[in-house]
Design a protein around this motif. Sequence first.
Motif, short mmCIF file in Angstrom:
data_model
loop_
_atom_site.label_atom_id
_atom_site.label_comp_id
_atom_site.label_asym_id
_atom_site.label_seq_id
_atom_site.Cartn_x
_atom_site.Cartn_y
_atom_site.Cartn_z
N PRO A 153 9.67 6.96 -10.38
CA PRO A 153 10.38 5.56 -10.57
C PRO A 153 11.83 5.81 -10.54
N LYS A 154 12.33 4.77 -10.02
CA LYS A 154 13.79 4.67 -9.84
C LYS A 154 14.75 4.88 -11.32
N ASP A 155 13.97 4.21 -12.37
CA ASP A 155 14.75 4.38 -13.59
C ASP A 155 14.82 5.84 -14.27
N LYS A 156 13.94 6.85 -13.72
CA LYS A 156 14.12 8.33 -14.37
C LYS A 156 14.86 8.99 -13.43
N ALA A 157 15.25 8.65 -12.09
CA ALA A 157 15.63 9.50 -11.03
C ALA A 157 17.17 10.02 -11.13
N TRP A 173 16.16 15.24 -1.42
CA TRP A 173 15.33 14.48 -0.47
C TRP A 173 14.98 13.24 -1.46
N ASN A 174 15.63 12.19 -1.50
CA ASN A 174 15.34 11.12 -2.48
C ASN A 174 14.78 9.84 -1.80
N PHE A 175 13.43 9.69 -2.52
CA PHE A 175 12.48 8.45 -2.11
C PHE A 175 12.76 7.36 -3.06
N ALA A 176 13.40 7.70 -4.36
CA ALA A 176 13.48 6.77 -5.47
C ALA A 176 14.73 5.72 -4.65
#
Lengths: 218, 218
Positions: A153-157, A173-176
């Motif tokens: 999840p975005k908030d941990k990335a 490689w960023n999927f967040a």
Amino acid sequence: MGKEISQAVIRRLPRYYRYLRDLLDEDIERISSNELSTRMNVTASQIRQDLNNFGGFGQQGYGYNVQYLYDEIGKILGLDCRHNIVVIGAGNMGQALAKYVNFEKRGFMIIGLFDVNPALIGSSIRGIPILHIDALSDFLREHRVDIAVLTMPKDKAEQISDVLVTLGIRAIWNFAHLDLHLPEDVVVENVHLSDSLMMLSYNIVKKRMEQTARPTDS
Amino acid sequence: MGKEISQAVIRRLPRYYRYLRDLLDEDIERISSNELSTRMNVTASQIRQDLNNFGGFGQQGYGYNVQYLYDEIGKILGLDCRHNIVVIGAGNMGQALAKYVNFEKRGFMIIGLFDVNPALIGSSIRGIPILHIDALSDFLREHRVDIAVLTMPKDKAEQISDVLVTLGIRAIWNFAHLDLHLPEDVVVENVHLSDSLMMLSYNIVKKRMEQTARPTDS
């Protein structure tokens, strides 16, 4: 190999690589820029310009040697090396990537999955272990890892990406669904699926408006 | 809203939309182009130029009304409509997309998954049924479907996309690793994960070469 090639040309290389792979699978040994142009739906002159960047693999009256061009583009794209990968976040997307065997064919080997969910830790996917995120730093000391994939999840990335960089990771490689703020020497490639879906819906609405606006004659 | 906005600007809109959502989540009601510039790491003049396309939402000395701008960009991106989606291919990627709840928040509702694998058919994901591909044409007669997602192997994708278009689908989100050849009035958005991974490995190799080439002084 030292000369600078524009990012626009580079962005087109994976597509050339894909078409050349198809040609090899069809046992086609050589191809003219005109034939390639028809297949790829770009102009022959664009193809010649693009491929001239790599020292003119084409020969007048012969065309391009498919295997040679495929190998050379593969080298430029770094596909002649093995890339070890860890995936941070063993949820749906992380698991989908780990199950996807085609990456391995190109030398991208997922060697570890990491998560915080106790229900996942200890299991494995295609022999790739799912480990607790606390084990990451030991894992990175014991294994050469070239790429970290972020599918959490975005908030941990943001926080995890900082930890990864501290531990020596230089490619993400960023999927967040956020933009990471990382040092200059870290390479980041984003896959923002929501952005892609929004572009699709933009184009749907635009096309509908065009069709409504168009006179119904002809 | 009828005026033409360049594709380059449009491609940047999902990113504005994402930052504006974050601002709303932080209860920030208005923002200057300078503040937004710092957050988004683009120039304030770029932001003013981009957002001027939509009739100058900003006011001198006040800045942008975040909610208004968010809503307007949402409308431009077609996010004020509900989009019904079917996913063709209920394998790893198809299931990952179906499990991803955030799409629904933007109005993208997956209402059916289709596959040929008998082990999957009859089950469901978050209440979304997995049906046999033979049931697709009946399903499309009974439901309004705006987008079809292709997450099946490459060798089946071209044929299925033709069938979808024949059945009236006008928008395809294509995860299959090939270029589809479809009529002009069909909107296609590609997600080629392998291409993205190749760009990452290209940039890794490039950065390594730069660092090797760099003198070790300073």
